[in-house]
Write an enzyme that holds these catalytic residues in place. Structure first.
Site, short mmCIF file in Angstrom:
data_model
loop_
_atom_site.label_atom_id
_atom_site.label_comp_id
_atom_site.label_asym_id
_atom_site.label_seq_id
_atom_site.Cartn_x
_atom_site.Cartn_y
_atom_site.Cartn_z
N HIS A 131 0.81 -1.19 -0.25
CA HIS A 131 -0.03 0.03 -0.09
C HIS A 131 0.79 1.06 0.02
O HIS A 131 0.73 2.04 0.75
CB HIS A 131 -1.08 0.26 1.24
CG HIS A 131 -0.64 -0.37 2.35
ND1 HIS A 131 0.34 0.06 3.28
CD2 HIS A 131 -1.02 -1.59 3.18
CE1 HIS A 131 0.27 -0.66 4.49
NE2 HIS A 131 -0.37 -1.63 4.32
N HIS B 114 -4.21 -10.74 14.45
CA HIS B 114 -4.58 -9.45 13.53
C HIS B 114 -5.30 -10.10 12.55
O HIS B 114 -4.95 -10.90 11.80
CB HIS B 114 -3.17 -9.09 13.28
CG HIS B 114 -3.20 -7.82 12.90
ND1 HIS B 114 -4.17 -6.84 12.72
CD2 HIS B 114 -1.98 -6.98 11.68
CE1 HIS B 114 -4.01 -5.76 11.80
NE2 HIS B 114 -2.59 -6.02 11.55
N GLU C 155 -5.77 -8.14 9.52
CA GLU C 155 -5.56 -7.63 8.27
C GLU C 155 -5.13 -8.67 7.46
O GLU C 155 -4.51 -9.67 8.03
CB GLU C 155 -4.13 -6.59 8.59
CG GLU C 155 -3.92 -5.84 7.31
CD GLU C 155 -3.36 -4.64 7.34
OE1 GLU C 155 -2.33 -4.54 8.43
OE2 GLU C 155 -2.91 -3.97 6.33
N ASP D 172 -3.03 -9.58 5.36
CA ASP D 172 -1.70 -10.23 5.15
C ASP D 172 -1.68 -11.40 5.94
O ASP D 172 -0.71 -12.29 5.93
CB ASP D 172 -0.67 -9.32 5.11
CG ASP D 172 -0.64 -8.38 6.18
OD1 ASP D 172 -1.60 -8.08 6.69
OD2 ASP D 172 0.45 -7.72 6.39
N HIS E 168 -1.31 -3.14 15.31
CA HIS E 168 -1.17 -2.09 14.37
C HIS E 168 -2.83 -1.79 14.08
O HIS E 168 -3.08 -0.49 13.56
CB HIS E 168 -0.77 -2.78 12.84
CG HIS E 168 -0.81 -2.14 11.93
ND1 HIS E 168 -1.24 -2.81 10.57
CD2 HIS E 168 -0.93 -0.68 11.35
CE1 HIS E 168 -1.29 -1.74 9.82
NE2 HIS E 168 -1.18 -0.62 10.21
N ASP F 102 2.18 -7.73 13.85
CA ASP F 102 2.93 -6.83 13.21
C ASP F 102 3.96 -6.33 14.04
O ASP F 102 5.00 -5.71 13.47
CB ASP F 102 2.08 -5.67 12.75
CG ASP F 102 1.41 -6.05 11.41
OD1 ASP F 102 1.94 -7.04 10.72
OD2 ASP F 102 0.41 -5.53 10.92
N TYR G 270 10.22 -0.18 8.67
CA TYR G 270 8.72 -0.80 8.72
C TYR G 270 8.09 0.03 10.05
O TYR G 270 6.90 0.40 9.63
CB TYR G 270 8.93 -2.11 9.43
CG TYR G 270 7.65 -2.94 9.61
CD1 TYR G 270 7.12 -3.48 8.52
CD2 TYR G 270 7.03 -2.87 10.77
CE1 TYR G 270 6.01 -4.42 8.88
CE2 TYR G 270 5.70 -3.30 11.08
CZ TYR G 270 5.19 -4.24 9.69
OH TYR G 270 3.99 -4.64 10.26
N HIS H 262 5.89 -10.62 10.24
CA HIS H 262 6.82 -10.28 9.01
C HIS H 262 8.32 -10.36 9.48
O HIS H 262 8.78 -9.73 10.42
CB HIS H 262 6.50 -8.87 8.68
CG HIS H 262 4.91 -8.55 8.13
ND1 HIS H 262 4.59 -9.15 7.16
CD2 HIS H 262 4.12 -7.92 8.82
CE1 HIS H 262 3.26 -8.96 6.88
NE2 HIS H 262 3.12 -8.09 7.81
FE LIG Z 1 -1.19 -4.91 10.02
FE LIG Z 2 1.09 -7.21 8.53
#
Ligand SMILES: [Fe+2]
Ligand SMILES: [Fe+2]
Ligand SMILES: Cc1cc2nc3c(=O)[nH]c(=O)nc-3n(C[C@H](O)[C@H](O)[C@H](O)COP(=O)(O)O)c2cc1C
Length: 403
Positions: free
Chosen positions: A28, A82, A84, A86, A149, A168, A196, A229
């Site tokens: 993004h 989380h 999100e 991903d 996040h 995250d 990051y 990540h």
């Molecule tokens: Fe996230």
């Molecule tokens: Fe993430």
């Protein structure tokens, strides 16, 4: 060949079963020049627990890694830290494929997953702040980390092996075969961890501060940090180091570093930028120059995270600023870097709106204006070059006064 992927054992009962995205370069709007990983973990005891999943397109890779340890049908529980995509992208397919006994998530996570995948809320088991569960002899405690996040974010702590599954937080976009940070180049991991934080967490500093204080008060022994990540951390110095850095980044104290962002059509605003750089340096500031015709917004915020000054310049085009500058200013405004001193400049031909527009944007961003907008009609002469130098020097002086 999906079935060629293998899990990597990271502690006696924890396996990494995530995916490596060697190809991704745009997250993004964040330039992920070294790719990324989506980390998922399998905790194998009397029962089998999967922690987080991966981006939808990487489902086969995750399942293949899981299958190298245990038949995926044997998964009893899933923890979704989380919502999100991903990390949750293949959660509905995974639930359908393995039919787990329970899927744990925070209360906000339950809501977010339902809104994402329109699944039945009763298929998810919400956990309370600080709740501890025993999953086949493996004890987990869940800690809410709201806005680190997203509102749904939580972390899970595995007591037996002192592993913090931090979603995250403490991660980085870095694709690598190596799974631990101590196996990688320190300069690279330091930069990617900062990049990051800068691109994802900068606007959330107050939440990060609160979360760090809360986690510290729990007095958990942490031997391994397993983010969603990039590489895992297993050495005390790496874990302590990243916590120290997050504590600093959450506050963004003033520094002697100044970021100069500019673009130019015929070279005049660029000449001003060069003179301003000299003035800033003369004043003792450490300058990072970003000519925006060929720099990336996500590298600018990375340097701005540890900066005390921010100077922006643009030629005036069609009564406005150049598109490359509009792009970076839109991005930076959203990320809300703090404790900056700065100013705006630019060359113009007749109406000269750009420096004024930029000065107003700096004010909206909460940047302390150290010098009035500096404008030069067409090409700067020697006097105007001296003025530009002086403009830089004045900003450096204001910056230094804050140290
Ligand atoms: Fe996230
Ligand atoms: Fe993430
Ligand atoms: C496409 C174009 C549009 C411009 N529009 C304006 C304008 O609306 N107002 C203005 O003051 N100058 C305008 N200018 C003049 C430039 O701002 C002027 O040439 C300035 O010196 C360019 O600075 P630079 O050398 O840093 O590109 C325009 C120039 C170009 C090429």
């Amino acid at each position: 060949m999906a079935d060629s992927f293998k899990a990597i054992k990271v502690t006696p009962s924890v396996y990494w079963v995530g995916a490596i995205d060697w190809d991704i370069r745009n997250f993004h709007g964040y330039l992920t020049s070294r790719g990324s990983t989506y980390n998922a973990f399998l905790v194998v005891g009397e029962k089998v627990t999967l922690i987080d999943t991966v981006k939808a397109a990487f489902k086969d890779e995750m399942f293949s890694r899981i299958a190298s340890v245990v038949d995926p049908q044997k998964i009893d529980y899933i923890i979704s830290n989380h919502a999100e995509m991903d990390h949750s992208g293949c959660l509905p397919d995974t639930i359908a494929a393995v039919n787990p006994e329970k899927v744990f998530t925070s209360r906000m996570g339950q809501k977010a997953l339902v809104e994402h995948f329109h699944m039945d809320a009763s298929s998810l088991t919400p956990v309370d702040e600080g709740e501890t569960v025993d999953l086949g002899g493996k004890k987990f405690t869940f800690v809410e980390t709201k806005m680190c996040h997203w509102p749904d974010s939580m972390v899970s702590y595995l007591h037996d092996e002192a592993v913090l599954f931090s979603q995250d937080a403490f991660g980085m976009h870095l694709a690598s075969h190596e799974r631990f940070i101590d196996e990688l180049d320190r300069g690279v991991t330091d930069y990617e961890a900062m990049k990051y934080y800068a691109n994802i967490l900068t606007p959330l500093g107050s939440f990060i501060e609160k979360t760090l204080t809360k986690v510290a008060s729990l007095d958990l022994k942490i031997d391994v940090v397993a983010p969603d990540h990039g590489p895992l951390l297993r050495r005390g110095e790496d874990i302590g180091g990243v916590i120290e850095k997050y504590t600093k980044w959450a506050k963004q104290p003033p520094t002697d570093k100044v970021v100069v962002v500019y673009d130019s059509m015929w070279g005049s605003s660029q000449k001003m930028a060069r003179a301003i750089e000299e003035g800033l340096s003369d004043g003792g500031a450490k300058v990072k120059m970003f000519p925006m015709h060929d720099s990336h917004r996500s590298d600018v915020i990375t340097d701005l995270l540890e900066a005390g000054g921010f100077v922006v310049g643009s030629a005036t085009m069609n009564n406005g600023i150049l598109p490359s500058i509009a792009d970076v200013m839109c991005y930076l405004k959203g990320l809300k870097p703090r404790n900056l001193v700065g100013g705006a400049f630019g060359s113009y031909g007749w109406s000269g709106e750009a420096p004024k527009i930029l000065n107003a944007t700096l004010e909206e961003m909460g940047v302390e204006i150290a010098a009035a907008p500096l404008r030069v009609m067409y090409v700067p002469d020697d006097k105007q070059i001296s003025k530009s130098r002086e403009f830089g020097l004045n900003i450096a002086k204001k910056m230094m006064a804050k140290l």
